[in-house]
Write a protein that holds these residues in place. Structure first.
Motif, PDB file in Angstrom:
ATOM      1  N   ALA A   1      -0.674  -4.613  -4.348  1.00 35.71           N
ATOM      2  CA  ALA A   1      -1.406  -4.189  -3.155  1.00 35.71           C
ATOM      3  C   ALA A   1      -2.728  -4.947  -3.010  1.00 35.71           C
ATOM      4  CB  ALA A   1      -1.652  -2.681  -3.198  1.00 35.71           C
ATOM      5  N   GLN A   2      -3.386  -5.208  -4.133  1.00 32.50           N
ATOM      6  CA  GLN A   2      -4.634  -5.983  -4.075  1.00 32.50           C
ATOM      7  C   GLN A   2      -4.353  -7.419  -3.659  1.00 32.50           C
ATOM      8  OE1 GLN A   2      -5.933  -4.976  -8.060  1.00 32.50           O
ATOM      9  NE2 GLN A   2      -7.516  -3.593  -7.274  1.00 32.50           N
TER      10      GLN A   2
ATOM     11  N   ARG B   1     -10.299  -2.616   4.850  1.00 34.90           N
ATOM     12  CA  ARG B   1     -10.333  -2.333   6.297  1.00 34.90           C
ATOM     13  C   ARG B   1     -10.431  -3.606   7.079  1.00 34.90           C
ATOM     14  NH1 ARG B   1     -10.305   2.855   5.915  1.00 34.90           N
ATOM     15  NH2 ARG B   1     -11.643   3.935   4.477  1.00 34.90           N
TER      16      ARG B   1
ATOM     17  N   ARG C   1       1.022   4.399  -2.648  1.00 32.90           N
ATOM     18  CA  ARG C   1       0.933   5.773  -2.128  1.00 32.90           C
ATOM     19  C   ARG C   1       2.111   6.612  -2.637  1.00 32.90           C
ATOM     20  NH1 ARG C   1      -2.155   7.131   2.141  1.00 32.90           N
ATOM     21  NH2 ARG C   1      -2.358   4.944   2.653  1.00 32.90           N
TER      22      ARG C   1
ATOM     23  N   ALA D   1       0.833  -1.209   0.000  1.00 26.94           N
ATOM     24  CA  ALA D   1       0.000   0.000   0.000  1.00 26.94           C
ATOM     25  C   ALA D   1       0.865   1.256   0.000  1.00 26.94           C
ATOM     26  CB  ALA D   1      -0.951   0.000   1.186  1.00 26.94           C
TER      27      ALA D   1
ATOM     28  N   LEU E   1      -6.396   7.255  -0.899  1.00 29.40           N
ATOM     29  CA  LEU E   1      -5.873   5.894  -0.710  1.00 29.40           C
ATOM     30  C   LEU E   1      -6.439   5.232   0.538  1.00 29.40           C
ATOM     31  CD1 LEU E   1      -2.254   6.403  -2.012  1.00 29.40           C
ATOM     32  CD2 LEU E   1      -4.166   5.279  -3.174  1.00 29.40           C
ATOM     33  N   ASP E   2      -6.705   6.010   1.576  1.00 29.77           N
ATOM     34  CA  ASP E   2      -7.371   5.436   2.742  1.00 29.77           C
ATOM     35  C   ASP E   2      -8.767   4.954   2.368  1.00 29.77           C
ATOM     36  OD1 ASP E   2      -5.137   5.946   4.260  1.00 29.77           O
ATOM     37  OD2 ASP E   2      -5.993   7.708   5.271  1.00 29.77           O
TER      38      ASP E   2
ATOM     39  N   ALA F   1      -4.327  -5.227   0.703  1.00 33.33           N
ATOM     40  CA  ALA F   1      -4.220  -3.865   1.213  1.00 33.33           C
ATOM     41  C   ALA F   1      -5.119  -2.880   0.468  1.00 33.33           C
ATOM     42  CB  ALA F   1      -2.767  -3.394   1.114  1.00 33.33           C
ATOM     43  N   VAL F   2      -5.511  -3.227  -0.761  1.00 32.40           N
ATOM     44  CA  VAL F   2      -6.359  -2.354  -1.585  1.00 32.40           C
ATOM     45  C   VAL F   2      -7.525  -3.180  -2.100  1.00 32.40           C
ATOM     46  CG1 VAL F   2      -6.456  -1.037  -3.752  1.00 32.40           C
ATOM     47  CG2 VAL F   2      -4.481  -0.799  -2.252  1.00 32.40           C
TER      48      VAL F   2
ATOM     49  N   SER G   1      -8.536   1.521   0.678  1.00 32.00           N
ATOM     50  CA  SER G   1      -7.862   0.468   1.437  1.00 32.00           C
ATOM     51  C   SER G   1      -8.878  -0.529   1.982  1.00 32.00           C
ATOM     52  CB  SER G   1      -7.081   1.064   2.627  1.00 32.00           C
ATOM     53  OG  SER G   1      -6.069   1.905   2.142  1.00 32.00           O
TER      54      SER G   1
END
Length: 190
Positions: A140-141, A190, A95, A91, A184-185, A145-146, A188
């Protein structure tokens, strides 16, 4: 450090054609910095001391000229991302690259609005940057994380939106990181 993104070989140009191409790119950089990316292509041709036909033979569209003018910077962004990738969590890699791309899209006025078309142009730097965004997003996926429904186009839209906000003066450059973090948050897991 070696270049992770191989350059696509362009056909060899005659010496005079290669000089004209370089003069056009140098003039484009100057004019775009002075007046923005919507500056007159006639003015660029005049500054390069070539005819407008010569400019259009090398660069048939404004986006092609913008892509060529930004090619080396985009290649450098992609290579810098690859070099730091092993130091960052997935992640954080996304970013960092998105923040770099937003800052780049503010290089001169109007570039942000054309960024999506520029990234699809196929120049080596544009190709490398597009591939790097896709690679980082997939990484990231896969790491969870995404969100899986986030696409390359989503990230480009976000970069363009933040860059346009900076360009139009409603956001200061120091807020780039804050706006990037907010977006980006939001994507993300959760």
């Amino acid at each position: 450090m070696t270049n992770k993104f191989p350059r696509i070989e362009e056909p060899s140009l005659r010496a005079d054609a290669a000089r004209n191409r370089e003069r056009i790119l140098a003039a484009a950089e100057e004019v775009f910095l002075e007046r923005g990316s919507d500056a007159s292509l006639d003015d660029i041709a005049k500054r390069a001391k070539v005819g407008i036909g010569t400019l259009y033979r090398r660069f048939p569209t404004r986006e092609a000229l913008l892509a060529a003018a930004n090619d080396e910077r985009l290649m450098a962004l992609a290579n810098a991302s690859r070099r730091r990738d092993h130091k960052l969590q997935p992640a954080d890699s996304v970013r960092a690259f998105v923040s770099d791309l937003v800052a780049h899209a503010c290089h001169y006025r109007g570039l942000a609005a054309a960024l999506g078309a520029v990234l699809k142009s196929g120049t080596p730097g544009c190709h490398a940057s597009g591939e790097e965004v896709r690679r980082l997003l997939e990484r990231a996926q896969n790491a969870g994380a995404v969100r899986k429904d986030v696409s390359f186009e989503d990230l480009v839209c976000m970069v363009v939106a933040i860059s346009l906000s900076v360009e139009q003066g409603s956001t200061t450059k120091p807020r780039i990181a804050h706006l990037t973090d907010l977006f980006l948050d939001g994507i993300s897991v959760r």
